[in-house]
Each structure stands twice: as C-alpha cells, then as structure tokens.
Design an enzyme around this catalytic site. Structure first.
Site, mmCIF file in Angstrom:
data_model
loop_
_atom_site.group_PDB
_atom_site.id
_atom_site.type_symbol
_atom_site.label_atom_id
_atom_site.label_comp_id
_atom_site.label_asym_id
_atom_site.label_seq_id
_atom_site.Cartn_x
_atom_site.Cartn_y
_atom_site.Cartn_z
ATOM 1 N N HIS A 66 4.418 84.159 -120.454
ATOM 2 C CA HIS A 66 5.756 84.534 -120.012
ATOM 3 C C HIS A 66 6.534 85.074 -121.199
ATOM 4 C CE1 HIS A 66 9.833 84.154 -118.303
ATOM 5 N NE2 HIS A 66 9.242 84.140 -117.132
ATOM 6 N N ASP A 114 4.154 82.161 -111.345
ATOM 7 C CA ASP A 114 3.673 83.196 -110.429
ATOM 8 C C ASP A 114 2.226 82.945 -110.014
ATOM 9 O OD1 ASP A 114 6.054 84.859 -110.534
ATOM 10 O OD2 ASP A 114 5.485 85.282 -112.592
#
Length: 434
Positions: free
Chosen positions: A311, A369
């Site tokens: 991320h 995700d």
C-alpha cells in the site's frame, strides 16, 4: 500554530524567509507556506502531493509506519468489532459515536430514505446492459441532483445534512439496481425491517419468485467491508470530492465526481484487479503454478505485478487487512469454500507473501483489497461490481470531508499551481509560414 518556525534560504543570494510551523493533535508537523509566493515569487513543486497537506481535518488519521487507522480517534479494529456501519456513518458525520437514542433516530432517518424516484428505472434503460457498473453509478449519482432540488445548496447545513442522509440511504439501492439491470432481473425494493447490509444483500439477490434468506455471517462480513472502506484520509477520490465541492457545486455532483475518480484501477479498482490476477493464475494451472508466478513477480524484467499486496501509505501490515483476513476465513468456513480451487489459490498466495523473505523485507503484505475481493466473490458479488460497493461504503467519508471543508473558515476554491515547461511567448505566423 506553534512557536517553532522553518527558515528557507536560497543559494542565489535572495533573502531567507521564515514560515510558521503548525502541529496537529498527532502526526508530523507541517510548514505553513501560504505566504511563500507573496514573499518570494516562487511556488513549491510536489507531484502527487507526497509532502503537501491540502487541508486541516479532524476525521481520519493514518500512521502508515505503525499500521494505524483512526476514525475520529477510534481505532478501526475496535469500530469493526463493536459497531455497525451506520454507527460509523454517524461518527464520521457528527464527530461522536451515537448513544442508544441517537442510534435509533439516525437508523430510522436512513431507512426512511432508501427508496429512489421511480424515474431512475427509466434513466437506467439508457445504458447498455453490459455497461460497467461504475459508468452506470457515475450517471445515477449525478442524476440525483435532478430529483432533489430542495437540498442543492452546499452552504446550507440543513440541506447538506438531508443530502448526506439521502446519499447514504440510496447508494445501496442504486448499486443493486445497476446489478439487476445488468442481469435483466426485476428491481427489488428496500425492506425497512432489515439492517443496512442485509437490505442491500436482499436487493441484490432476491427475486419476485424467490426471496433471499439473509445469512448473518455474510451480512456481518459485508457490514465490515463497509466500515473498513468508509474513509481513508485525503486519498485521490476524497481530494476530488473536496476540490469539486470547493467550487460550490451541489453535494450529489461532488459525490459523483468521487465515484468517477474511484473507478481508476490504481484506487478503487484494486480489489477487482486482485481477483482478476487470481483468475489468470488459475487459468495458467492454478495452485501448482504459484511458484512460477512468484518468480515472475520477483523478476524486474517480467512486468508481472502482485495485485492486492502492499500500500502507498501503509509501510506495515494494513490494519484493515488484518480484520478482513479474519472475516475472509469466517466466510469461507461458513460457505464451505476452503476447498474451492480459486480460494485455495488465494490462501496459498497469502501464505507465500506472509512467509517469503522477498515480500517480508519489502513489506508487501496482503492489503484490504486482496481479502475484500475474495469475500465479495464468495458472497456472490460479481467482480465488476466490487468498485461500486467500495463507492457505496466511501460515500459517507466523502460527505464528512465535504462538510468539514465547507465549514472551515479557511476554505477556498481549490486552485493548484504549476511548473510551466512549455513554449515561451511567441507570435502566430501566417499560414504559409507554419
């Protein structure tokens, strides 16, 4: 403001200038450079806003090094366990968690606004059946401004409040309608006796000939997805909503801009991309070929990317991913899917990423995700709808950020500056001289 200052000196002999420093309640201090251009005739250059605070905010705080996410000061780990999504909506909008009376009143207000104007059905018919749901959602959300002229004034707190309730209430209905339209199935009206997440699942999966039996494990999983995606500081779509609303446009148009921005595969489309990656590995041989796939990921010349891992902000394990991982395993257990080839492949990839030194050193941990895509797939939500569900969840964060900006006495219309690298002033030649 603090007593500390920062001094900027120049190598060309220009006089040094001093700027005040501002401390937040937590996190790094910022240098207040609002007077920079007036004092020096110069701008700063910061592509992607990697080192620029564009606003003051009291809503969400992220510490990427610690892997910490706070909504109004509350850790996401506690909110996801002890609250439901509408509690979190109330918190983000109004600053505190609701007590029992506030909770009952807020839930009732949202429930009372879940239906959409019948004309929306005819509006949908203008889209192709195979249109991407995010194309449909961008149009539907923007179209809400044509149906609610009584709540268009961004500078009226009461109108902003009713717009917030309408948007939060109607987003599940619109997403479900977009899905039903693509399937050629009749739209299912909301049911007031169901919870927010349960109502959404029923509108998605029920039909007039057979009602949908809501599974509490799946409802809780979806509710947790909503909570974990509700806000995430000044990300691309939130910044888009703030910038759009800074012009004074109506709330529905600003949120539609956020939906459009979220559609990008580098932002809201990441969970869709993660699941598509799993499909590709499965098509190439499945779990037996994971080793080959990982080798390609490590090869800088292969152009193969590991989607759903790492991320930009979190340099540690994403706290949302920890919660989603637990939920993922609960859902797979409840549905008996642990032996499904796709989910076995996902869990095999997860195991390698958590243990392989290459990924551990680079802190390429599975992110939210990765897990939310698996959970939604298990629930029966099609991959193309993942980003629309993200938009549903993020709507409350966008609204809270919009409200905060409009109420800020320092608020101005957004106007970034640039470093111009084009042609200098020149005259237009005659056409035979060009």
């Amino acid at each position: 403001m603090t007593d500390r200052t920062a001094t900027l000196s120049f190598s060309d002999g220009s006089p040094a200038v001093t700027f005040p420093m501002i401390a937040g309640s937590t996190g790094p201090e910022v240098i207040d450079i609002r007077t920079l251009y007036g004092k020096t005739g110069k701008f700063t250059y910061d592509p992607g806003f990697l080192s620029t605070a564009s606003c003051q905010s009291k809503i969400t705080y992220i510490d990427g090094d610690k892997g910490e996410l706070l909504y109004r000061g509350y850790p996401i780990e506690q909110l996801a366990v002890h609250c439901d999504f509408l509690d979190v909506c109330y918190l983000l909008l109004y600053g505190e968690l609701p007590n029992a009376d506030h909770q009952k009143e807020f839930d009732a207000r949202v429930t009372a606004h879940t239906m959409v104007n019948e004309q929306m059905q005819f509006f949908l018919r203008g889209f192709r059946r195979d249109a991407h749901p995010m194309a449909v959602m961008t149009g539907l959300v923007g179209a809400l401004s044509a149906f609610y002229p009584d709540s268009m004034n961004l500078h009226d707190p009461k109108q902003r409040d009713i717009s917030a309730i309408r948007l939060i209430a109607k987003m599940p209905t619109l997403v479900a309608m977009a899905y039903k339209y693509s399937m050629g199935q009749p739209y299912m009206y909301p049911r007031n006796e169901l919870s927010y997440a349960a109502n959404f699942m029923r509108m998605m999966f029920a039909t007039p000939c057979e009602d949908y039996q809501v599974n509490p494990v799946l409802v809780r999983a979806l509710d947790r997805i909503f909570i974990l995606h509700a806000d995430h500081e000044q990300n691309a779509s939130t910044s888009t909503v703030r910038l759009c609303a800074s012009s004074g446009t109506n709330p529905f148009a600003a949120i539609a801009a956020g939906v459009a921005c979220l559609w990008g595969p580098a932002h809201g489309g990441a969970n869709e991309a993660a699941l598509n990656m799993l499909y590709e590995i499965q098509a190439q041989g499945g779990i037996a070929r994971i080793g080959e796939f990982i080798a390609k990921v490590k090869d800088k010349n292969s152009n193969v990317k590991l989607m759903g891992f790492g991320h930009r902000v979190y340099k540690n394990y994403d706290p949302r991913a920890k919660l989603m991982r637990e939920t993922c395993h609960e859902v797979l257990e409840a549905l008996g899917l642990h032996d499904d080839p796709l989910f076995k492949l996902a869990m095999g990839l997860e195991k390698i990423a958590l243990e392989d030194e290459y990924f551990v050193q680079r802190k390429l941990y599975p992110n939210v995700d990765f897990y939310s895509g698996i959970v939604q797939k298990a629930i029966g939500i099609p991959t193309s709808l993942f980003t629309a569900i993200f938009a549903l969840a993020r709507t409350v964060g966008w609204i809270a950020q919009l409200n905060e900006m409009i109420a800020d006495p320092e608020y101005k219309i957004g106007r970034p500056r640039q470093l111009y690298k084009g042609a200098t002033r020149r005259s237009v030649p005659a056409i035979d001289k060009r």
